[in-house]
Motif scaffolding. Structure first.
Motif, PDB file in Angstrom:
ATOM      1  N   TYR A 272       0.814  -1.224   0.000  1.00 33.50           N
ATOM      2  CA  TYR A 272       0.000   0.000   0.000  1.00 33.50           C
ATOM      3  C   TYR A 272       0.846   1.272   0.000  1.00 33.50           C
TER       4      TYR A 272
ATOM      5  N   ASN B 130       2.544   1.644  -3.393  1.00 34.35           N
ATOM      6  CA  ASN B 130       1.534   2.036  -4.375  1.00 34.35           C
ATOM      7  C   ASN B 130       1.194   3.516  -4.253  1.00 34.35           C
ATOM      8  N   TYR B 131       1.192   4.028  -3.025  1.00 32.68           N
ATOM      9  CA  TYR B 131       0.961   5.465  -2.819  1.00 32.68           C
ATOM     10  C   TYR B 131       2.065   6.280  -3.491  1.00 32.68           C
TER      11      TYR B 131
ATOM     12  N   LYS C 292       3.850   5.339  -5.945  1.00 35.03           N
ATOM     13  CA  LYS C 292       3.615   5.157  -7.393  1.00 35.03           C
ATOM     14  C   LYS C 292       2.534   6.110  -7.882  1.00 35.03           C
ATOM     15  N   SER C 293       1.497   6.312  -7.082  1.00 35.57           N
ATOM     16  CA  SER C 293       0.400   7.207  -7.473  1.00 35.57           C
ATOM     17  C   SER C 293       0.850   8.661  -7.571  1.00 35.57           C
TER      18      SER C 293
ATOM     19  N   ALA D 115       0.644  -7.824  -3.612  1.00 33.47           N
ATOM     20  CA  ALA D 115       1.210  -6.549  -4.061  1.00 33.47           C
ATOM     21  C   ALA D 115       1.410  -6.526  -5.574  1.00 33.47           C
TER      22      ALA D 115
ATOM     23  N   GLU E 139      -2.535  -6.856  -7.143  1.00 30.38           N
ATOM     24  CA  GLU E 139      -3.447  -5.751  -6.815  1.00 30.38           C
ATOM     25  C   GLU E 139      -2.923  -4.406  -7.293  1.00 30.38           C
ATOM     26  N   TYR E 140      -1.611  -4.172  -7.135  1.00 27.99           N
ATOM     27  CA  TYR E 140      -1.047  -2.860  -7.434  1.00 27.99           C
ATOM     28  C   TYR E 140      -0.069  -2.862  -8.605  1.00 27.99           C
TER      29      TYR E 140
ATOM     30  N   LEU F 130       2.949  -3.950  -8.639  1.00 27.29           N
ATOM     31  CA  LEU F 130       4.265  -3.555  -8.152  1.00 27.29           C
ATOM     32  C   LEU F 130       5.318  -4.601  -8.478  1.00 27.29           C
TER      33      LEU F 130
END
Length: 284
Positions: A116, A119-120, A122-123, A141, A144-145, A147
């Motif tokens: 998570y 991913n943040y 990455k955003s 990971a 879902e993301y 990564l």
């Protein structure tokens, strides 16, 4: 005061090793045995010279590696995802004002769990990666993301070079040789890079008013948690590994610090701490 039960076994063949202080190497430490059952194999100690708090004896490294790969946890459940989302809001509030707005960073989250935090990053447009050893969480990971999740930091550096930002959120307390691990992390960062660390504080597990209480007390014992920190002992540990704390924050999930690299030969890392004072801070 909470009575902490004996630490869970990793497996029937596991062997325990006696360690010196993980920060300064001293063998002068005090057994804080009044917060733990005296029959327990492993007891909590505070280092008299530097204030580091750690369990002794500890599982050997081979057993720790096996434990985290195969026994620590299986696959993320709903509670993991909900908790991660809640924690992410705290990370956002602390990090967003402090991250550069005009620079794309190469970032690594060590012990990334569900991914998570990576991913943040990455955003926000950064090149974000993770390191995780638990198979189910690696799979989550990645799926879902999207990564890229590594097993070892050296492999990530070999793939794409050193990092501008490395995070360890509630990882340092799990490390048996934290100075060596932090030194390796320092060597994997660019000279102007930033290290982001979060560690838990003991009261979050023993104060029933905060929602944790005794129901998760096994999670603060070996093999999961090997170390605890006062503000001073964390500063000593980071400084010995070549880091200086430049910003900090207390929040519900623990003590968060941002660090920059320093020259260990020129930076006076060691600051003696009164072990009685550390105990007062740790157990208040």
């Amino acid at each position: 005061m909470v009575t902490i039960p004996a630490s869970p076994e990793i497996n029937s063949s596991s062997s325990m090793i006696v360690v010196d202080c993980p920060t300064c190497g001293s063998d002068q430490f005090e057994d804080i045995d009044y917060i733990k059952e005296k029959s327990s194999e492993s007891h909590l100690h505070v280092c008299k010279p530097c204030g580091m708090i750690f369990y002794n004896p500890q599982p050997n490294m081979a057993d720790l590696v096996n434990y985290y790969k195969n026994e620590y946890r299986s696959y993320p459940n709903a509670n993991h995802v909900i908790t991660a989302n809640r924690k992410l809001e705290y990370h956002k509030n602390f990090l967003e004002p402090r991250l550069p707005k005009d620079k794309k960073l190469r970032t690594m989250d060590i012990g990334c769990a569900t991914g998570y935090l990576a991913n943040y990053m990455k955003s926000l447009g950064h090149d974000a990666y993770g390191i995780e050893h638990t198979k189910g969480f690696v799979e989550f990971a990645r799926k879902e993301y999207g990564l890229k999740v590594y097993q070892e930091l050296d492999d990530a550096v070999a793939d794409g070079g050193k990092f501008d930002f490395i995070s360890l959120y509630h990882v340092l307390e799990h490390m048996q040789n934290p100075v060596d691990e932090l030194t390796k992390i320092s060597n994997s960062m660019n000279e102007d890079g930033t290290l982001y660390i979060g560690v838990p504080y003991f009261e979050m597990f023993t104060d029933s008013a905060n929602g944790f209480g005794i129901q998760v007390v096994d999670q603060i014992l070996p093999p999961q948690h090997l170390n605890y920190f006062s503000k001073g002992s964390l500063k000593n540990l980071l400084a010995k590994a070549g880091f200086r704390i430049v910003d900090r924050n207390w929040w519900y999930y623990g003590y968060m610090v941002l660090c920059k690299k320093v020259d260990r030969e020129q930076y006076k890392w060691f600051q003696a701490e009164d072990s009685e004072k550390v105990k007062d801070e740790f157990l208040k």
